[in-house]
Structure formats: C-alpha cells, structure tokens
Scaffold this motif. Structure first.
Motif, PDB file in Angstrom:
ATOM      1  N   ILE A   1       2.229   2.030  10.677  1.00 25.81           N
ATOM      2  CA  ILE A   1       1.267   3.042  10.232  1.00 25.81           C
ATOM      3  C   ILE A   1      -0.129   2.440  10.143  1.00 25.81           C
ATOM      4  CG2 ILE A   1       0.640   4.621   8.372  1.00 25.81           C
ATOM      5  CD1 ILE A   1       3.651   4.687   7.622  1.00 25.81           C
ATOM      6  N   THR A   2      -0.222   1.307   9.453  1.00 25.99           N
ATOM      7  CA  THR A   2      -1.514   0.624   9.319  1.00 25.99           C
ATOM      8  C   THR A   2      -2.023   0.151  10.670  1.00 25.99           C
ATOM      9  OG1 THR A   2      -0.977  -0.104   7.066  1.00 25.99           O
ATOM     10  CG2 THR A   2      -2.697  -1.327   8.240  1.00 25.99           C
ATOM     11  N   SER A   3      -1.138  -0.410  11.490  1.00 25.78           N
ATOM     12  CA  SER A   3      -1.538  -0.907  12.812  1.00 25.78           C
ATOM     13  C   SER A   3      -2.080   0.218  13.677  1.00 25.78           C
ATOM     14  CB  SER A   3      -0.342  -1.577  13.504  1.00 25.78           C
ATOM     15  OG  SER A   3       0.106  -2.697  12.782  1.00 25.78           O
ATOM     16  N   THR A   4      -1.439   1.381  13.613  1.00 23.06           N
ATOM     17  CA  THR A   4      -1.881   2.531  14.413  1.00 23.06           C
ATOM     18  C   THR A   4      -3.215   3.065  13.918  1.00 23.06           C
ATOM     19  OG1 THR A   4       0.432   3.134  14.842  1.00 23.06           O
ATOM     20  CG2 THR A   4      -1.234   4.825  15.227  1.00 23.06           C
TER      21      THR A   4
ATOM     22  N   LYS B   1       0.824  -1.199   0.000  1.00 22.88           N
ATOM     23  CA  LYS B   1       0.000   0.000   0.000  1.00 22.88           C
ATOM     24  C   LYS B   1       0.865   1.259   0.000  1.00 22.88           C
ATOM     25  CE  LYS B   1      -3.560   2.366   2.718  1.00 22.88           C
ATOM     26  NZ  LYS B   1      -4.432   2.293   3.921  1.00 22.88           N
ATOM     27  N   TYR B   2       1.935   1.226   0.762  1.00 19.04           N
ATOM     28  CA  TYR B   2       2.834   2.380   0.877  1.00 19.04           C
ATOM     29  C   TYR B   2       4.136   2.143   0.113  1.00 19.04           C
ATOM     30  CZ  TYR B   2      -0.180   4.226   4.585  1.00 19.04           C
ATOM     31  OH  TYR B   2      -1.235   4.725   5.299  1.00 19.04           O
ATOM     32  N   ARG B   3       4.048   1.495  -1.019  1.00 18.19           N
ATOM     33  CA  ARG B   3       5.256   1.150  -1.760  1.00 18.19           C
ATOM     34  C   ARG B   3       6.066   2.375  -2.180  1.00 18.19           C
ATOM     35  NH1 ARG B   3       3.449  -2.138  -6.821  1.00 18.19           N
ATOM     36  NH2 ARG B   3       1.974  -2.967  -5.293  1.00 18.19           N
ATOM     37  N   TYR B   4       5.385   3.519  -2.358  1.00 24.02           N
ATOM     38  CA  TYR B   4       6.103   4.729  -2.753  1.00 24.02           C
ATOM     39  C   TYR B   4       7.098   5.162  -1.672  1.00 24.02           C
ATOM     40  CZ  TYR B   4       3.014   7.439   0.333  1.00 24.02           C
ATOM     41  OH  TYR B   4       2.356   7.945   1.420  1.00 24.02           O
ATOM     42  N   LEU B   5       6.815   4.813  -0.417  1.00 23.04           N
ATOM     43  CA  LEU B   5       7.752   5.141   0.650  1.00 23.04           C
ATOM     44  C   LEU B   5       9.029   4.317   0.548  1.00 23.04           C
ATOM     45  CD1 LEU B   5       5.348   5.380   3.741  1.00 23.04           C
ATOM     46  CD2 LEU B   5       6.372   7.268   2.457  1.00 23.04           C
TER      47      LEU B   5
END
Length: 268
Positions: free
Chosen positions: A115-118, A97-101
C-alpha cells in the motif's frame, strides 16, 4: 517457496484493496493544506533547487555531461531517489501505520507494505512525467532508450517492495530498528552515486560499495536511459549483481515473514 507463493497470491488477490487504500493515503496526505497536491511537486522541487545551487554554483562541480546540462543530469538521478528515500523509511513504518488492519481486521500482512509502496510510486510517476517534459522543453526529445524507464521503474518497485516487507516486520517488532533505518538514509544518499559518476571514483573500496548498492544500479539505469543512451544489458555484471541483491532481499523478507508474522498482532 510455499511462503513466496502465498505472498504472491495475496498481492494479486488484494490488488484492488491496495490501490483503494493507496488512493485514500494520497488524499489524506495532502488534505487540509491550501496547496494540496502541489506539495507533491513543491517539496522535491525545493530539494532539487538547493542541491543544484550548491553543486553547480557553490562547489562549482556542475559541468555538462554528454551534452546535457548538469541540471538534467541531476534530476535524472535524483527523481528516482525521492521514491527510494521515502519508501526506504515509510515502507519500514508501513505496518505500524496500518496496525489497525493487523489487530482489528483479518487483512493479509504481506499486502500492507504494498500500500505504502504504491502510494509513493504514484507520486514518483508524476515527478518522472514532469522530468521528461523538462527534457523535451530543453531540446532533448524522446528516443528508443526512454522505453527502458518503465522497466527500471518496475525493478525499483519490486526491490523496495521486498525491502518494505522485510523492514516493516522488523520495525514492528522493534522501534530501534526503525530508528536505525532513519539514521542510515543520509549515508545511502551519499553512497549511491546521486551527485557523481561512479566511473570516476578512484577509491576501490568505495567503488565496490557503489557497485553492490542496488540504488546505484537504479539511479544509473535512469541516467543510462536519458543521458548516456545505454541499454540495460550493456553492463551485464551490474544487472546480474542487482538480480542477486534482489533475490537476497526477497529471501530475507520471506524468512522474517515466516518466522515473525504470526507474532505481530500480539506485539502491535
């Protein structure tokens, strides 16, 4: 140990970015809808209503437990399950989902699952608050056992943070692994004591599976705090088994992180 230390330092150093991105994720999730944030409550409320009607009226298994209605017993276990269910799948998909990071920004890989967990934890805390209000309006007021709820919440977050890192890396390497995770979610639901009391299980094999399953420990923890009025140390074997499973999960996460993290940018 060095890898574990590295991951821990990255989590602490990037804590502000984690909350900022989690907040952004929450806003994006419900933006563009008429009801907005209300969907965070409507969706689980719909599931609870369906399950309650099915079991309390359809199958007629909804008997009061320890002086609490079946509805209260049900939500005490199913509210934490909503977090577990979502983080089990979305945590595994977090790096994709955050592959751009990963590909465009030098962002610590180990921080992305947090991030997702939070994000999911914030939503679940709101649901837990609503659940506690329902208990109060039902005549069951706060007591000292309720103080365990934040502790069980922390254990739940930590365990599935390790799971998310482990699963997200493997899911990034193989889409088949992510599909496997999605397919076993329903099985976990029925093997976690959400709808039945583990102590009443007669099948010894199933009872062993339930005891090993960390989700069972967490679900029972919320019910022990709200329904059964038991302290966490009263079942020391269950606590030690959960700690063992957490250590194993963390070791697996560290192992795949150490072996595969450098290859992920090229794979993504």
């Amino acid at each position: 140990m060095n890898t574990l230390k590295e991951i821990a330092i990255e989590q602490i150093r990037c804590r502000k970015q984690i909350f900022k991105l989690a907040k952004s994720d929450l806003v994006n999730t419900y933006s563009g809808t008429i009801l907005g944030w209300a969907w965070a409550i409507i969706r689980p409320a719909t599931y609870i209503a369906i399950y309650y009607i099915s079991f309390a009226f359809g199958l007629r298994t909804g008997k009061p437990v320890e002086g609490y209605s079946y509805f209260l017993w049900l939500i005490a276990g199913i509210i934490p399950w909503f977090y577990i269910r979502d983080v089990f799948v979305e945590g595994a998909a977090s790096i994709r989902k955050y592959r751009y990071l990963v590909t465009k920004i030098k962002f610590p890989l180990s921080v992305i699952p947090a991030i997702t967990s939070t994000t999911l934890l914030i939503t679940n805390i709101v649901l837990i608050a609503i659940m506690l209000i329902i208990f109060i309006f039902s005549g069951h007021y706060p007591d000292i056992y309720w103080l365990q709820i934040p502790f069980y919440l922390l254990l739940m977050f930590l365990f599935f943070l390790s799971w998310s890192l482990f699963a997200a890396i493997l899911s990034s390497m193989s889409k088949d692994f992510l599909q496997l995770i999605k397919s076993v979610t329903i099985g976990l639901f029925w093997l976690s004591g959400i709808f039945f009391e583990v102590g009443n299980v007669q099948n010894e094999v199933l009872k062993v599976i339930l005891k090993i399953n960390p989700i069972t420990f967490l679900v029972n923890g919320f019910r022990n705090s709200l329904i059964y009025k038991k302290w966490i140390w009263e079942d020391m074997s269950a606590l030690l088994l959960f700690i063992l499973m957490y250590i194993i999960m963390t070791m697996l996460a560290i192992f795949v992180y150490k072996r595969l993290a450098d290859d992920l940018p090229d794979v993504l």
